[in-house]
Design a protein around this motif. Structure first.
Motif, short mmCIF file in Angstrom:
data_model
loop_
_atom_site.label_atom_id
_atom_site.label_comp_id
_atom_site.label_asym_id
_atom_site.label_seq_id
_atom_site.Cartn_x
_atom_site.Cartn_y
_atom_site.Cartn_z
N THR A 1 -1.49 -56.38 36.77
CA THR A 1 -2.27 -56.38 35.52
C THR A 1 -1.37 -55.92 34.38
O THR A 1 -0.49 -55.09 34.59
CB THR A 1 -3.46 -55.42 35.68
OG1 THR A 1 -4.23 -55.88 36.79
CG2 THR A 1 -4.32 -55.37 34.45
N CYS A 2 -1.59 -56.46 33.18
CA CYS A 2 -0.87 -56.00 31.99
C CYS A 2 -1.52 -54.69 31.54
O CYS A 2 -2.72 -54.66 31.30
CB CYS A 2 -0.94 -57.04 30.88
SG CYS A 2 -0.24 -56.47 29.32
N GLU A 3 -0.71 -53.64 31.45
CA GLU A 3 -1.28 -52.33 31.11
C GLU A 3 -1.61 -52.20 29.62
O GLU A 3 -2.12 -51.19 29.19
CB GLU A 3 -0.31 -51.21 31.54
CG GLU A 3 -0.19 -51.14 33.05
CD GLU A 3 0.78 -50.08 33.55
OE1 GLU A 3 0.75 -49.80 34.76
OE2 GLU A 3 1.58 -49.55 32.75
N LEU A 4 -1.31 -53.25 28.85
CA LEU A 4 -1.64 -53.23 27.43
C LEU A 4 -2.94 -53.99 27.15
O LEU A 4 -3.85 -53.46 26.53
CB LEU A 4 -0.47 -53.81 26.64
CG LEU A 4 -0.49 -53.70 25.12
CD1 LEU A 4 -0.86 -52.30 24.66
CD2 LEU A 4 0.88 -54.08 24.56
N CYS A 5 -3.04 -55.25 27.63
CA CYS A 5 -4.23 -56.06 27.32
C CYS A 5 -5.14 -56.24 28.52
O CYS A 5 -6.17 -56.91 28.43
CB CYS A 5 -3.80 -57.42 26.78
SG CYS A 5 -3.11 -58.50 28.05
N ASN A 6 -4.75 -55.68 29.67
CA ASN A 6 -5.53 -55.78 30.92
C ASN A 6 -5.57 -57.18 31.52
O ASN A 6 -6.41 -57.46 32.38
CB ASN A 6 -6.95 -55.26 30.76
CG ASN A 6 -7.01 -53.79 30.39
OD1 ASN A 6 -5.97 -53.12 30.35
ND2 ASN A 6 -8.19 -53.28 30.14
N VAL B 1 3.92 -54.35 31.15
CA VAL B 1 3.12 -55.37 30.44
C VAL B 1 3.64 -56.78 30.74
O VAL B 1 4.73 -56.95 31.30
CB VAL B 1 3.13 -55.12 28.91
CG1 VAL B 1 2.64 -53.72 28.58
CG2 VAL B 1 4.52 -55.35 28.32
N GLY B 2 2.86 -57.78 30.32
CA GLY B 2 3.32 -59.16 30.42
C GLY B 2 4.22 -59.48 29.23
O GLY B 2 4.08 -58.87 28.17
N SER B 3 5.13 -60.43 29.40
CA SER B 3 6.05 -60.78 28.31
C SER B 3 5.28 -61.28 27.09
O SER B 3 5.70 -61.09 25.95
CB SER B 3 7.06 -61.83 28.77
OG SER B 3 6.38 -63.02 29.16
N GLN B 4 4.13 -61.91 27.34
CA GLN B 4 3.35 -62.46 26.21
C GLN B 4 2.86 -61.37 25.28
O GLN B 4 2.79 -61.57 24.07
CB GLN B 4 2.17 -63.28 26.75
CG GLN B 4 2.67 -64.57 27.39
CD GLN B 4 1.59 -65.32 28.13
OE1 GLN B 4 0.46 -64.85 28.24
NE2 GLN B 4 1.93 -66.49 28.63
N CYS B 5 2.55 -60.19 25.82
CA CYS B 5 2.10 -59.08 24.96
C CYS B 5 3.24 -58.57 24.09
O CYS B 5 3.03 -58.20 22.94
CB CYS B 5 1.50 -57.95 25.80
SG CYS B 5 -0.30 -58.01 25.82
N ILE B 6 4.45 -58.53 24.64
CA ILE B 6 5.61 -58.09 23.85
C ILE B 6 5.76 -58.99 22.63
O ILE B 6 5.97 -58.53 21.51
CB ILE B 6 6.90 -58.11 24.71
CG1 ILE B 6 6.77 -57.09 25.84
CG2 ILE B 6 8.13 -57.86 23.85
CD1 ILE B 6 7.95 -57.05 26.80
ZN LIG Z 1 -0.89 -58.15 28.01
#
Ligand SMILES: [Zn+2]
Length: 222
Positions: free
Chosen positions: A58-63, A84-89
């Protein structure tokens, strides 16, 4: 992917209410800044990545769920870290550095894509290593050494590798393997290939290569 780069470029202009509450809840308590734009400025990619082999994280930023790859980010003031996922970065414009310089959104995207590509290559090499241990076969150890140096396989090599990986039930992602069709010999080999063999290498063919296979009279797998 284009949608994400547009979002990354426009993220500065977003109002706070545009951000999901969960992003707020995840990052604000770990940051000094009291608004999301201020908090985002404090976070940068640490260059540390993880390949979980399966989309289980899970992405710890957007879940967001079902992530296979995680990228670590760190807060410069609090030293807190998140996976996090690269997309959130990219979406939130978190800093990505190269030799001490902050990259533009386009270059940050390229760098994260290169790292993902490297993780895919490493995953193929791990599968080939397991295969050459499972089968004491000179051709498969050659395939491993060949892939390590060239980073691609010929169509014939690809067929043998994917067939034996499947036969040995070795975890792998067929679509991560790269096949070279630039040489005339490789094109001839693909043209002469049996339908069943073409189906085996199909996931590893790029869309251009699939078009080439169709022009040669092959059929896509059902
Ligand atoms: Zn994310």
């Amino acid at each position: 992917m284009a949608a994400f780069s547009r979002q990354a470029q426009s993220s500065v202009g977003l109002t706070m209410s545009s951000y999901p509450q969960r992003v707020w809840d995840n990052i604000l308590p770990l940051s000094v800044g009291d608004t999301l734009p201020k908090a985002f400025e404090e976070w940068s990619f640490t260059e540390i990545v993880r390949d979980h082999e399966k989309p289980t994280e899970t992405c710890e930023l957007c879940n967001q769920e079902s992530l296979r790859y995680q990228f670590e980010i760190r807060n410069v003031f609090t030293s807190n870290r998140l996976w996090v996922g690269s997309q959130c970065i990219l979406r939130f414009g978190l800093s990505v550095f190269e030799a001490g310089r902050k990259l533009s959104p386009a270059d940050a995207k390229k760098k994260l894509e290169r790292l993902t590509e490297q993780m895919r290559l490493d995953s193929c090499i791990r599968a080939l290593e397991k295969l050459s241990i499972a089968e004491n076969n000179g051709m498969l150890s050659n395939a491993l050494n060949y892939y390590k140096t060239k980073k691609y396989l010929s169509p014939k090599f690809a067929f043998v590798v994917l067939w034996r990986l499947k036969a040995n039930a070795i975890d792998h992602s067929a679509s991560f393997f790269k096949i070279n069709l630039k040489r005339e010999k490789y094109k001839d080999d693909l043209r002469a290939m049996k339908q069943g063999h073409v189906e085996m290498i199909w996931p590893a063919l790029s869309s251009t290569q699939r078009q080439m296979a169709l022009h040669m009279g092959h059929q896509p797998p059902n």
